[in-house]
Design a protein around this motif. Sequence first.
Motif, PDB file in Angstrom:
ATOM      1  N   ARG A 189       0.819  -1.219   0.000  1.00  0.00           N
ATOM      2  CA  ARG A 189       0.000   0.000   0.000  1.00  0.00           C
ATOM      3  C   ARG A 189       0.848   1.262   0.000  1.00  0.00           C
ATOM      4  NH1 ARG A 189      -4.313   0.779   4.286  1.00  0.00           N
ATOM      5  NH2 ARG A 189      -4.631   2.537   2.903  1.00  0.00           N
ATOM      6  N   HIS A 190       2.025   1.203   0.625  1.00  0.00           N
ATOM      7  CA  HIS A 190       2.856   2.412   0.753  1.00  0.00           C
ATOM      8  C   HIS A 190       3.954   2.502  -0.293  1.00  0.00           C
ATOM      9  CE1 HIS A 190       0.860   2.703   4.601  1.00  0.00           C
ATOM     10  NE2 HIS A 190       1.367   3.916   4.754  1.00  0.00           N
ATOM     11  N   CYS A 191       4.027   1.500  -1.161  1.00  0.00           N
ATOM     12  CA  CYS A 191       5.133   1.486  -2.125  1.00  0.00           C
ATOM     13  C   CYS A 191       4.933   2.572  -3.179  1.00  0.00           C
ATOM     14  CB  CYS A 191       5.188   0.116  -2.796  1.00  0.00           C
ATOM     15  SG  CYS A 191       6.468   0.024  -4.041  1.00  0.00           S
ATOM     16  N   VAL A 192       5.912   3.424  -3.317  1.00  0.00           N
ATOM     17  CA  VAL A 192       5.865   4.452  -4.364  1.00  0.00           C
ATOM     18  C   VAL A 192       7.242   4.587  -5.005  1.00  0.00           C
ATOM     19  CG1 VAL A 192       3.972   5.925  -3.568  1.00  0.00           C
ATOM     20  CG2 VAL A 192       6.247   6.186  -2.569  1.00  0.00           C
ATOM     21  N   ALA A 193       7.245   4.848  -6.301  1.00  0.00           N
ATOM     22  CA  ALA A 193       8.507   5.100  -6.992  1.00  0.00           C
ATOM     23  C   ALA A 193       9.189   6.294  -6.349  1.00  0.00           C
ATOM     24  CB  ALA A 193       8.248   5.365  -8.469  1.00  0.00           C
ATOM     25  N   GLY A 194      10.499   6.233  -6.235  1.00  0.00           N
ATOM     26  CA  GLY A 194      11.249   7.351  -5.642  1.00  0.00           C
ATOM     27  C   GLY A 194      11.609   7.101  -4.197  1.00  0.00           C
ATOM     28  N   ALA A 195      10.898   6.186  -3.524  1.00  0.00           N
ATOM     29  CA  ALA A 195      11.276   5.826  -2.153  1.00  0.00           C
ATOM     30  C   ALA A 195      12.426   4.821  -2.216  1.00  0.00           C
ATOM     31  CB  ALA A 195      10.092   5.219  -1.420  1.00  0.00           C
ATOM     32  N   SER A 196      13.140   4.665  -1.108  1.00  0.00           N
ATOM     33  CA  SER A 196      14.238   3.699  -1.093  1.00  0.00           C
ATOM     34  C   SER A 196      13.755   2.380  -0.494  1.00  0.00           C
ATOM     35  CB  SER A 196      15.394   4.235  -0.246  1.00  0.00           C
ATOM     36  OG  SER A 196      15.008   4.236   1.116  1.00  0.00           O
ATOM     37  N   GLU A 197      14.555   1.357  -0.712  1.00  0.00           N
ATOM     38  CA  GLU A 197      14.273   0.051  -0.107  1.00  0.00           C
ATOM     39  C   GLU A 197      14.156   0.183   1.412  1.00  0.00           C
ATOM     40  OE1 GLU A 197      16.955  -2.561  -3.263  1.00  0.00           O
ATOM     41  OE2 GLU A 197      17.869  -1.651  -1.524  1.00  0.00           O
ATOM     42  N   LEU A 198      15.038   0.994   1.999  1.00  0.00           N
ATOM     43  CA  LEU A 198      15.028   1.142   3.459  1.00  0.00           C
ATOM     44  C   LEU A 198      13.735   1.786   3.952  1.00  0.00           C
ATOM     45  CD1 LEU A 198      18.720   2.185   4.116  1.00  0.00           C
ATOM     46  CD2 LEU A 198      17.553   0.213   5.125  1.00  0.00           C
ATOM     47  N   ALA A 199      13.178   2.699   3.142  1.00  0.00           N
ATOM     48  CA  ALA A 199      11.914   3.328   3.544  1.00  0.00           C
ATOM     49  C   ALA A 199      10.804   2.283   3.608  1.00  0.00           C
ATOM     50  CB  ALA A 199      11.557   4.440   2.567  1.00  0.00           C
ATOM     51  N   LEU A 200      10.823   1.359   2.656  1.00  0.00           N
ATOM     52  CA  LEU A 200       9.813   0.299   2.658  1.00  0.00           C
ATOM     53  C   LEU A 200      10.030  -0.635   3.863  1.00  0.00           C
ATOM     54  CD1 LEU A 200       7.573   0.214   0.652  1.00  0.00           C
ATOM     55  CD2 LEU A 200       8.870  -1.384  -0.742  1.00  0.00           C
ATOM     56  N   ARG A 201      11.297  -0.839   4.219  1.00  0.00           N
ATOM     57  CA  ARG A 201      11.577  -1.633   5.413  1.00  0.00           C
ATOM     58  C   ARG A 201      10.977  -0.966   6.644  1.00  0.00           C
ATOM     59  NH1 ARG A 201      17.595  -2.925   7.634  1.00  0.00           N
ATOM     60  NH2 ARG A 201      17.321  -0.904   8.613  1.00  0.00           N
ATOM     61  N   GLY A 202      11.011   0.365   6.655  1.00  0.00           N
ATOM     62  CA  GLY A 202      10.435   1.098   7.773  1.00  0.00           C
ATOM     63  C   GLY A 202       8.945   0.814   7.936  1.00  0.00           C
ATOM     64  N   VAL A 203       8.259   0.622   6.819  1.00  0.00           N
ATOM     65  CA  VAL A 203       6.820   0.305   6.879  1.00  0.00           C
ATOM     66  C   VAL A 203       6.624  -1.050   7.545  1.00  0.00           C
ATOM     67  CG1 VAL A 203       4.763  -0.143   5.499  1.00  0.00           C
ATOM     68  CG2 VAL A 203       6.326   1.702   4.834  1.00  0.00           C
ATOM     69  N   LEU A 204       7.444  -2.019   7.150  1.00  0.00           N
ATOM     70  CA  LEU A 204       7.359  -3.360   7.756  1.00  0.00           C
ATOM     71  C   LEU A 204       7.658  -3.274   9.260  1.00  0.00           C
ATOM     72  CD1 LEU A 204       9.450  -4.855   4.893  1.00  0.00           C
ATOM     73  CD2 LEU A 204       7.171  -5.697   5.356  1.00  0.00           C
ATOM     74  N   ASP A 205       8.676  -2.492   9.608  1.00  0.00           N
ATOM     75  CA  ASP A 205       9.055  -2.340  11.020  1.00  0.00           C
ATOM     76  C   ASP A 205       7.906  -1.756  11.840  1.00  0.00           C
ATOM     77  OD1 ASP A 205      11.556  -3.292  10.459  1.00  0.00           O
ATOM     78  OD2 ASP A 205      12.551  -1.330  10.475  1.00  0.00           O
ATOM     79  N   LEU A 206       7.217  -0.788  11.233  1.00  0.00           N
ATOM     80  CA  LEU A 206       6.125  -0.116  11.949  1.00  0.00           C
ATOM     81  C   LEU A 206       5.020  -1.116  12.299  1.00  0.00           C
ATOM     82  CD1 LEU A 206       4.867   2.608  12.898  1.00  0.00           C
ATOM     83  CD2 LEU A 206       3.726   2.686  10.671  1.00  0.00           C
ATOM     84  N   VAL A 207       4.700  -1.984  11.358  1.00  0.00           N
ATOM     85  CA  VAL A 207       3.649  -2.968  11.625  1.00  0.00           C
ATOM     86  C   VAL A 207       4.095  -3.921  12.737  1.00  0.00           C
ATOM     87  CG1 VAL A 207       2.252  -4.835  10.653  1.00  0.00           C
ATOM     88  CG2 VAL A 207       2.737  -2.787   9.289  1.00  0.00           C
ATOM     89  N   ASN A 208       5.347  -4.336  12.682  1.00  0.00           N
ATOM     90  CA  ASN A 208       5.857  -5.185  13.764  1.00  0.00           C
ATOM     91  C   ASN A 208       5.761  -4.476  15.102  1.00  0.00           C
ATOM     92  OD1 ASN A 208       6.623  -7.731  12.829  1.00  0.00           O
ATOM     93  ND2 ASN A 208       8.415  -6.869  11.810  1.00  0.00           N
ATOM     94  N   ALA A 209       6.267  -3.241  15.118  1.00  0.00           N
ATOM     95  CA  ALA A 209       6.345  -2.511  16.378  1.00  0.00           C
ATOM     96  C   ALA A 209       4.968  -2.299  16.992  1.00  0.00           C
ATOM     97  CB  ALA A 209       7.043  -1.161  16.155  1.00  0.00           C
ATOM     98  N   THR A 210       3.983  -2.036  16.148  1.00  0.00           N
ATOM     99  CA  THR A 210       2.649  -1.750  16.684  1.00  0.00           C
ATOM    100  C   THR A 210       1.907  -3.031  17.063  1.00  0.00           C
ATOM    101  OG1 THR A 210       1.892  -1.555  14.410  1.00  0.00           O
ATOM    102  CG2 THR A 210       2.304   0.491  15.576  1.00  0.00           C
TER     103      THR A 210
END
Length: 441
Positions: free
Chosen positions: A192-213
């Motif tokens: 849902r959050h994947c957009v061109a121009g973001a980095s791989e690490l930014a997408l990792r941050g989305v995964l981390d957020l779901v884990n953390a919450t």
Amino acid sequence: MSKFISAGEYAARRASLLAALPAGAVAVIASQPEALRNGDDNGFAYRASSDILYLTGFAEPNCMLVFDKTVAKSAGRLLMFVQPSEPSAEIWHGKRCGIDGVKQLFGADAAYGTKSFAKVLGPLTKRARSIFYKRGINLKVDAIMLPFCKNRRLKNPLDLVAAMRLIKSPGELQIMRHSGKVGSLSHKLAMRHCVAGASELALRGVLDLVNATNGGVNSYDTIVAAGANGLCLHYSAGQTILRDGELVLIDAGSEIEGYASDISRTFPVSGSFSQAQKKIYEVVLAGQLAAIAAIKPGITWNQLSDACDAELTEGLVRLGFDISASGLKLGDVMPHSLGHWLGLDVHDVGAFSGKMPFQAGMVLTIEPGVYLSLTDERIPEQYRGICVRIEDNIEVTADGAFVQTADAPKAVADIEHLMAASGVRQAAQYSLSKLTVPVGK
Ligand SMILES: [Mn+2]
């Protein structure tokens, strides 16, 4: 303390281990040491040894479990060596359970501070008729144990625990289904959050957020591989920018109460697969679905691999690949095995053989992939650089299989629909690409 595993279940596991040990034996299981990240005091977050978690639920570092069957006519007892309460250390690292605490909460029949280990184990190993100890896990414990074990043949206590860990209890399956759900949600949110121009690490941050919450942590180092970065099977998310027209391969899981999920999804950065991407993706998915459909008690890894390989070969040949003795081998494009056991360790323990029949309560991954080199001229040009892996977590049930990670979309239409419908991706004001600072600026 576990919400899903009762004190009685832990006690039953310890009783099984003691029952598996011969009379007169002593078994020592040491925690792995804490690891430094850099400098002399900057450590990695500590993760307890899976075998200690399995047998007690105790998660602190510097712990040794000793199973003592040297007392005649007794079923045996558990001695625990742990860090004693110590206010000057606890002010930095948090409250310790302490010596009395592990007797009350974790089932120790007797408990000591770690410093007493040598004094207690000396006489105990001397009177033991056999010693179960796995060297190499904790060198400090080796330095104490190995002189006690001179000229004696050591047996591995972890083999006994591995056989127990291979079949999951209802409580363990409950945790793993939850861990599969959280992991699936993290992949869904990444789409849902994947957009061109973001980095791989930014997408990792989305995964981390779901884990953390959801009370989880990553069960292993997250792989977010843009485009041909997926050619490296254990690539770690980096600075590469996601680009329209490319696929992104994510292999990431959650760990809840120690239990891992291990999920891979591959999807187009733009939200729509190209014709070539879709064709390769559909071949991998057909292989994965064929293997999953065959899972039931009595089936073997070899049979599942055959079912998947047949689909992959037929699909690739249909796309014009020369899979033959003189051309490409399937192993050239899928250089890893179909899957592995899953549990407290992401590559979980337990006998692993191609011919062993599955039993209810086993949990495994099914993860075919196709990775097409950028330079191999045997690969039709339009497919070069495409990397696809699809991985789910499956438990063997009494009459078939249950997919624990079904919440993460994987059909082409479902992925494209989710990504098209995503309000987040549409919103020009908020996107990961705007939060990503390009290198050098
Ligand atoms: Mn895996």
